[in-house]
Write an enzyme that holds these catalytic residues in place. Sequence first.
Site, PDB file in Angstrom:
ATOM      1  N   HIS A 151       0.851  -1.193   0.000  1.00  0.00           N
ATOM      2  CA  HIS A 151       0.000   0.000   0.000  1.00  0.00           C
ATOM      3  C   HIS A 151       0.880   1.233   0.000  1.00  0.00           C
ATOM      4  O   HIS A 151       1.903   1.269   0.691  1.00  0.00           O
ATOM      5  CB  HIS A 151      -0.879   0.027   1.263  1.00  0.00           C
ATOM      6  CG  HIS A 151      -1.462   1.383   1.546  1.00  0.00           C
ATOM      7  ND1 HIS A 151      -2.578   1.851   0.902  1.00  0.00           N
ATOM      8  CD2 HIS A 151      -1.066   2.388   2.368  1.00  0.00           C
ATOM      9  CE1 HIS A 151      -2.839   3.084   1.331  1.00  0.00           C
ATOM     10  NE2 HIS A 151      -1.937   3.427   2.218  1.00  0.00           N
ATOM     11  N   GLU A 167      -2.938   8.729   7.632  1.00  0.00           N
ATOM     12  CA  GLU A 167      -2.589   7.304   7.758  1.00  0.00           C
ATOM     13  C   GLU A 167      -1.352   7.125   8.642  1.00  0.00           C
ATOM     14  O   GLU A 167      -1.314   6.217   9.466  1.00  0.00           O
ATOM     15  CB  GLU A 167      -2.315   6.713   6.366  1.00  0.00           C
ATOM     16  CG  GLU A 167      -3.574   6.587   5.522  1.00  0.00           C
ATOM     17  CD  GLU A 167      -3.296   6.091   4.102  1.00  0.00           C
ATOM     18  OE1 GLU A 167      -4.251   5.930   3.344  1.00  0.00           O
ATOM     19  OE2 GLU A 167      -2.115   5.855   3.755  1.00  0.00           O
TER      20      GLU A 167
HETATM   21  P1  ATP Z   1      -4.144   0.463  -1.517  1.00  0.00           P
HETATM   22  O1  ATP Z   1      -5.100   1.483  -0.932  1.00  0.00           O
HETATM   23  O2  ATP Z   1      -4.185  -0.889  -0.823  1.00  0.00           O
HETATM   24  O3  ATP Z   1      -2.760   1.010  -1.670  1.00  0.00           O
HETATM   25  P2  ATP Z   1      -5.050   1.138  -4.147  1.00  0.00           P
HETATM   26  O4  ATP Z   1      -5.026   2.551  -3.659  1.00  0.00           O
HETATM   27  O5  ATP Z   1      -4.272   0.813  -5.377  1.00  0.00           O
HETATM   28  O6  ATP Z   1      -4.585   0.127  -3.009  1.00  0.00           O
HETATM   29  P3  ATP Z   1      -7.871   1.071  -3.611  1.00  0.00           P
HETATM   30  O7  ATP Z   1      -8.872   1.426  -4.641  1.00  0.00           O
HETATM   31  O8  ATP Z   1      -7.582   2.019  -2.495  1.00  0.00           O
HETATM   32  O9  ATP Z   1      -6.533   0.655  -4.369  1.00  0.00           O
HETATM   33  O10 ATP Z   1      -8.335  -0.341  -2.998  1.00  0.00           O
HETATM   34  C1  ATP Z   1      -7.907  -0.787  -1.709  1.00  0.00           C
HETATM   35  C2  ATP Z   1      -7.627  -2.296  -1.732  1.00  0.00           C
HETATM   36  O11 ATP Z   1      -8.859  -3.012  -1.874  1.00  0.00           O
HETATM   37  C3  ATP Z   1      -6.773  -2.727  -2.916  1.00  0.00           C
HETATM   38  O12 ATP Z   1      -5.403  -2.675  -2.616  1.00  0.00           O
HETATM   39  C4  ATP Z   1      -7.218  -4.157  -3.151  1.00  0.00           C
HETATM   40  O13 ATP Z   1      -6.535  -5.042  -2.235  1.00  0.00           O
HETATM   41  C5  ATP Z   1      -8.685  -4.119  -2.746  1.00  0.00           C
HETATM   42  N1  ATP Z   1      -9.547  -3.898  -3.911  1.00  0.00           N
HETATM   43  C6  ATP Z   1      -9.793  -2.746  -4.573  1.00  0.00           C
HETATM   44  N2  ATP Z   1     -10.667  -2.895  -5.570  1.00  0.00           N
HETATM   45  C7  ATP Z   1     -10.995  -4.201  -5.530  1.00  0.00           C
HETATM   46  C8  ATP Z   1     -11.870  -5.021  -6.290  1.00  0.00           C
HETATM   47  N3  ATP Z   1     -12.599  -4.530  -7.296  1.00  0.00           N
HETATM   48  N4  ATP Z   1     -11.932  -6.315  -5.969  1.00  0.00           N
HETATM   49  C9  ATP Z   1     -11.230  -6.845  -4.965  1.00  0.00           C
HETATM   50  N5  ATP Z   1     -10.389  -6.132  -4.180  1.00  0.00           N
HETATM   51  C10 ATP Z   1     -10.274  -4.846  -4.465  1.00  0.00           C
HETATM   52 MG    MG Z   2      -5.932   3.170  -1.825  1.00  0.00          MG
END
Ligand code: ATP
Ligand code: MG
Length: 157
Positions: free
Chosen positions: A116, A127
């Site tokens: 992350h 955070e």
């Molecule tokens: P993170 O916040 O973990 O750094 P990110 O910013 O790239 O990742 P976010 O959109 O914030 O992505 O999503 C948070 C987390 O939720 C993702 O890291 C992933 O593990 C999970 N996630 C997001 N979208 C999906 C989805 N469509 N299906 C399954 N898991 C998802």
């Molecule tokens: Mg994120």
Amino acid sequence: MAERTLIIIKPDAVQRHLAGRIIARLERKGLKLVAAKLMQIPEEVARRHYAAHRDQPFFEPAVKFMTSAPSLLMVWEADGIVDMARKIIGSTFGYDAQPGTIRGDFGCSQRYNLIHGSDSPESAEKEIASFFSPDEIIDYDLVDSAWLYSPRISSKK
Ligand code: ATP
Ligand code: MG
């Protein structure tokens, strides 16, 4: 103070012995590590961390994943670090992320995406405060900083 970001080496990466290789990606860029700890994230903290996704179908599985085993939490510092770290990390899903990025090189899963990085300087500050007390963040000089960083000068339009 330079910009900071929260980096979490997630449970899948710790279990897959990838923590060192992921840290090396950030180190070789010249970013500055200012705090680190291994911790199994408590459920309420994970819920707060992903609160923006609370109505999504993947919310509960994401909380379960993030609390299932230890993570390595870190704070890294440099001007523009939030964007730089997100570029090094790559897009959210491993199967979609560009080769050369951490997610693109080390995984092909949707949920188990290794790492992350905060998505803005504002969310980084929040955070960081939810995982680290101020005395756990170390203020020090990098000896090679004069060769790594230079003042940014905009070109004429
Ligand atoms: P993170 O916040 O973990 O750094 P990110 O910013 O790239 O990742 P976010 O959109 O914030 O992505 O999503 C948070 C987390 O939720 C993702 O890291 C992933 O593990 C999970 N996630 C997001 N979208 C999906 C989805 N469509 N299906 C399954 N898991 C998802
Ligand atoms: Mg994120």
